[in-house]
Design an enzyme around this catalytic site. Structure first.
Site, PDB file in Angstrom:
ATOM      1  CG  HIS A 206      -0.361   0.279   2.512  1.00 27.91           C
ATOM      2  ND1 HIS A 206       0.205  -0.712   3.263  1.00 27.91           N
ATOM      3  CD2 HIS A 206      -0.207   1.414   3.229  1.00 27.91           C
ATOM      4  CE1 HIS A 206       0.674  -0.208   4.395  1.00 27.91           C
ATOM      5  NE2 HIS A 206       0.445   1.081   4.404  1.00 27.91           N
TER       6      HIS A 206
HETATM    7  C1  UD1 Z   1      -2.496   5.481   5.651  1.00 25.64           C
HETATM    8  C2  UD1 Z   1      -1.273   6.062   6.331  1.00 25.64           C
HETATM    9  C3  UD1 Z   1      -0.165   5.040   6.328  1.00 25.64           C
HETATM   10  C4  UD1 Z   1      -0.609   3.718   6.901  1.00 25.64           C
HETATM   11  C5  UD1 Z   1      -1.890   3.245   6.230  1.00 25.64           C
HETATM   12  C6  UD1 Z   1      -2.411   2.036   6.944  1.00 25.64           C
HETATM   13  C7  UD1 Z   1      -0.954   8.489   6.078  1.00 25.64           C
HETATM   14  C8  UD1 Z   1      -0.215   9.548   5.362  1.00 25.64           C
HETATM   15  N1  UD1 Z   1      -0.789   7.243   5.613  1.00 25.64           N
HETATM   16  O1  UD1 Z   1      -2.160   5.230   4.302  1.00 25.64           O
HETATM   17  O2  UD1 Z   1       0.918   5.507   7.101  1.00 25.64           O
HETATM   18  O3  UD1 Z   1       0.394   2.766   6.696  1.00 25.64           O
HETATM   19  O4  UD1 Z   1      -2.876   4.281   6.305  1.00 25.64           O
HETATM   20  O5  UD1 Z   1      -3.263   1.283   6.142  1.00 25.64           O
HETATM   21  O6  UD1 Z   1      -1.656   8.772   7.015  1.00 25.64           O
HETATM   22  N2  UD1 Z   1      -9.310   4.383   0.874  1.00 25.64           N
HETATM   23  C9  UD1 Z   1     -10.551   3.793   0.698  1.00 25.64           C
HETATM   24  N3  UD1 Z   1     -11.218   3.405   1.833  1.00 25.64           N
HETATM   25  C10 UD1 Z   1     -10.737   3.578   3.089  1.00 25.64           C
HETATM   26  C11 UD1 Z   1      -9.488   4.201   3.231  1.00 25.64           C
HETATM   27  C12 UD1 Z   1      -8.791   4.592   2.111  1.00 25.64           C
HETATM   28  O7  UD1 Z   1     -11.025   3.618  -0.417  1.00 25.64           O
HETATM   29  O8  UD1 Z   1     -11.409   3.190   4.051  1.00 25.64           O
HETATM   30  C13 UD1 Z   1      -8.555   4.775  -0.359  1.00 25.64           C
HETATM   31  C14 UD1 Z   1      -8.850   6.189  -0.839  1.00 25.64           C
HETATM   32  O9  UD1 Z   1      -8.780   6.184  -2.225  1.00 25.64           O
HETATM   33  C15 UD1 Z   1      -7.664   6.968  -0.291  1.00 25.64           C
HETATM   34  C16 UD1 Z   1      -6.547   5.941  -0.350  1.00 25.64           C
HETATM   35  O10 UD1 Z   1      -7.156   4.702  -0.053  1.00 25.64           O
HETATM   36  O11 UD1 Z   1      -7.378   8.124  -1.043  1.00 25.64           O
HETATM   37  C17 UD1 Z   1      -5.443   6.205   0.642  1.00 25.64           C
HETATM   38  O12 UD1 Z   1      -5.952   6.337   1.976  1.00 25.64           O
HETATM   39  P1  UD1 Z   1      -5.166   7.228   3.052  1.00 25.64           P
HETATM   40  O13 UD1 Z   1      -5.790   7.074   4.389  1.00 25.64           O
HETATM   41  O14 UD1 Z   1      -4.962   8.617   2.549  1.00 25.64           O
HETATM   42  O15 UD1 Z   1      -3.731   6.598   3.062  1.00 25.64           O
HETATM   43  P2  UD1 Z   1      -3.270   5.084   3.212  1.00 25.64           P
HETATM   44  O16 UD1 Z   1      -2.583   4.678   1.965  1.00 25.64           O
HETATM   45  O17 UD1 Z   1      -4.405   4.260   3.699  1.00 25.64           O
HETATM   46  N1  UDP Z   2      -4.010  -5.985   8.590  1.00 19.09           N
HETATM   47  C1  UDP Z   2      -5.262  -6.591   8.667  1.00 19.09           C
HETATM   48  N2  UDP Z   2      -5.895  -6.928   7.509  1.00 19.09           N
HETATM   49  C2  UDP Z   2      -5.348  -6.726   6.278  1.00 19.09           C
HETATM   50  C3  UDP Z   2      -4.061  -6.104   6.212  1.00 19.09           C
HETATM   51  C4  UDP Z   2      -3.432  -5.753   7.386  1.00 19.09           C
HETATM   52  O1  UDP Z   2      -5.775  -6.795   9.776  1.00 19.09           O
HETATM   53  O2  UDP Z   2      -5.989  -7.051   5.273  1.00 19.09           O
HETATM   54  C5  UDP Z   2      -3.320  -5.604   9.849  1.00 19.09           C
HETATM   55  C6  UDP Z   2      -1.946  -6.210  10.020  1.00 19.09           C
HETATM   56  O3  UDP Z   2      -2.029  -7.492  10.577  1.00 19.09           O
HETATM   57  C7  UDP Z   2      -1.264  -5.206  10.929  1.00 19.09           C
HETATM   58  C8  UDP Z   2      -1.868  -3.896  10.481  1.00 19.09           C
HETATM   59  O4  UDP Z   2      -3.082  -4.207   9.807  1.00 19.09           O
HETATM   60  O5  UDP Z   2      -1.611  -5.438  12.284  1.00 19.09           O
HETATM   61  C9  UDP Z   2      -0.916  -3.191   9.561  1.00 19.09           C
HETATM   62  O6  UDP Z   2      -1.567  -2.133   8.941  1.00 19.09           O
HETATM   63  P1  UDP Z   2      -1.102  -1.520   7.560  1.00 19.09           P
HETATM   64  O7  UDP Z   2      -0.234  -2.467   6.839  1.00 19.09           O
HETATM   65  O8  UDP Z   2      -2.332  -1.040   6.900  1.00 19.09           O
HETATM   66  O9  UDP Z   2      -0.298  -0.223   8.029  1.00 19.09           O
HETATM   67  P2  UDP Z   2       1.210   0.049   8.495  1.00 19.09           P
HETATM   68  O10 UDP Z   2       1.548  -0.895   9.592  1.00 19.09           O
HETATM   69  O11 UDP Z   2       2.076  -0.096   7.297  1.00 19.09           O
HETATM   70  O12 UDP Z   2       1.169   1.462   8.925  1.00 19.09           O
END
Ligand code: UD1
Ligand code: UDP
Length: 362
Positions: A206
């Protein structure tokens, strides 16, 4: 006198971190007002974790949703300030490194409310990562900096930050220990997907540096298709959109052994991790979970916040180069002992104790 904390969560890993901590705060008699920024909002990115992990229902959901960094963080800042002014908590507690984290830290510091940062001191030293700005700035706002590892304590010292710094261990280790047993009892994910233990590889992707460069994402998926075992890929919504933009067909990918599934809940994820032969990920948390469960990990990044997992030989950084992915996926076979890097599974209790001690001395 009762202590009142206002805790801010918003993204998937923060819900998981909050599970052991909210429980420990409650046991210590600390009142918690829980604010969900709404950064993640799909049911399988948010609600499922509250349902599965017994996290208290948020007192408020700000419903901020997705947007550019400035807009998303700015909306959160405005709405969090209003909630903090109304609630007047004794402290604000934030987790990790997302836009929800920095927005809450900024809102609190401007209102002179002490900030506690859980997962302080982590550094990838990559300023192109949005999370790196969030970490550095949040740490420099925080009054209490609760570090998961000794490396994190050392990073803060190198930046001149020593006051309020405590080594607590890692709350994600607490969570993994707390829920691994329940996952074994309740998750049927292996049967649902028809997977035998250790017959598959598990991946998550991601990070923008992988998803937002079409040739990199296509290269990674192509490498996965050349591996000798199926790759199960619970897909983050960001990545699903980018795969669709690439014009890649899920059925074609599945025929090549790359099985894309919707994001799963934490219990399913723990089962998938424990039973995987290898994990390939750009997630922060999943690198650690691989280590907890003694599953070799290939990290699809050129840096990490969890440097010590590399030293121990259980994790390797390969970036997005397909050749490197293939090489390491075929050869990585750590066998060395694992030093206990992430504490004793009681980080959340230590955090509650530290909050009480500091509340009394304030
Ligand atoms: C965010 C965090 C990242 C973390 C990740 C965990 C920031 C800058 N990034 O990244 O550090 O590792 O969460 O998963 O805060 N979207 C959906 N549905 C949702 C959420 C997101 O469709 O419920 C899509 C949207 O298109 C959105 C994109 O995902 O624009 C990115 O979501 P966003 O929360 O901005 O960043 P993450 O990549 O999820
Ligand atoms: N995770 C989950 N379901 C998924 C993917 C990740 O429960 O489909 C959990 C994973 O086990 C870990 C956390 O989400 O505990 C990690 O989140 P993510 O990778 O989104 O963010 P990051 O740790 O990189 O910030």
């Amino acid at each position: 006198m009762t202590m009142n904390t206002l805790t801010v969560v918003g993204a998937r890993p923060q819900f998981i971190k909050a599970a052991p901590v909210s429980r420990a705060l409650q046991a210590a008699g600390i009142n918690e007002f829980l604010v969900h920024t709404g950064q993640h909002y799909d049911a399988n990115m948010s609600q499922i974790f509250f349902d599965e992990l017994g996290i208290p229902r948020p007192d408020v959901n700000l419903g901020v949703g997705s947007g550019s960094h400035g807009r998303q963080t700015g909306e959160m800042l405005i709405r969090l300030e209003e909630v903090m002014m109304a609630e007047k908590p004794d402290m604000v507690l934030v987790y990790g490194d997302t836009n929800s984290t920095i927005a809450a830290a900024l809102a609190a510091i401007k209102l002179h409310i002490p900030v506690t940062h859980v997962e302080a001191g982590l550094r990838s030293f990559n300023r192109e990562m949005p999370e790196e700005h969030n970490r550095v700035l949040t740490d420099h706002c925080a009054d209490l900096l609760l570090c998961p590892t000794q490396t994190a304590v050392d990073n803060l010292r190198n930046e001149g930050v020593t006051r309020g710094v405590h080594l607590t261990g890692d709350v994600m280790y607490d969570a993994a220990l707390m829920f691994a047993g329940r996952a074994g009892q309740r998750s049927d994910v292996l049967a649902r997907l028809g997977l035998a233990p250790k017959s598959y590889l598990l991946s998550t992707i991601h990070r923008p540096h992988n998803t937002d460069f079409p040739e990199r994402l296509a290269g990674i998926l192509d490498a996965f298709g050349q591996l000798d075992a199926p790759v199960i890929l619970p897909i983050h919504p960001r990545t699903r959109k980018k795969i669709a933009e690439l014009g890649l067909n899920m059925t074609d990918l599945a025929a090549r052994g790359v099985r894309i599934i919707d994001p799963v809940g934490y219990l399913d994820m723990l089962m998938l991790e424990q039973n995987a032969r290898l994990i390939l990920t750009d997630s922060g948390g999943i690198q650690k979970e691989a280590y907890f469960f003694q599953v070799p990990c290939i990290t699809l990044r050129n840096d990490t916040e969890w440097w010590e997992t590399l030293d121990a030989g259980w994790n390797v950084l390969v970036g997005w180069d397909p050749e490197k992915i293939l090489h390491h996926a075929r050869t990585l076979a750590p066998s060395g002992p694992q030093p206990p890097l992430f504490g004793d599974g009681r980080a959340a209790e230590k955090i509650a104790d530290i909050l009480l001690e500091n509340g009394q001395s304030a």
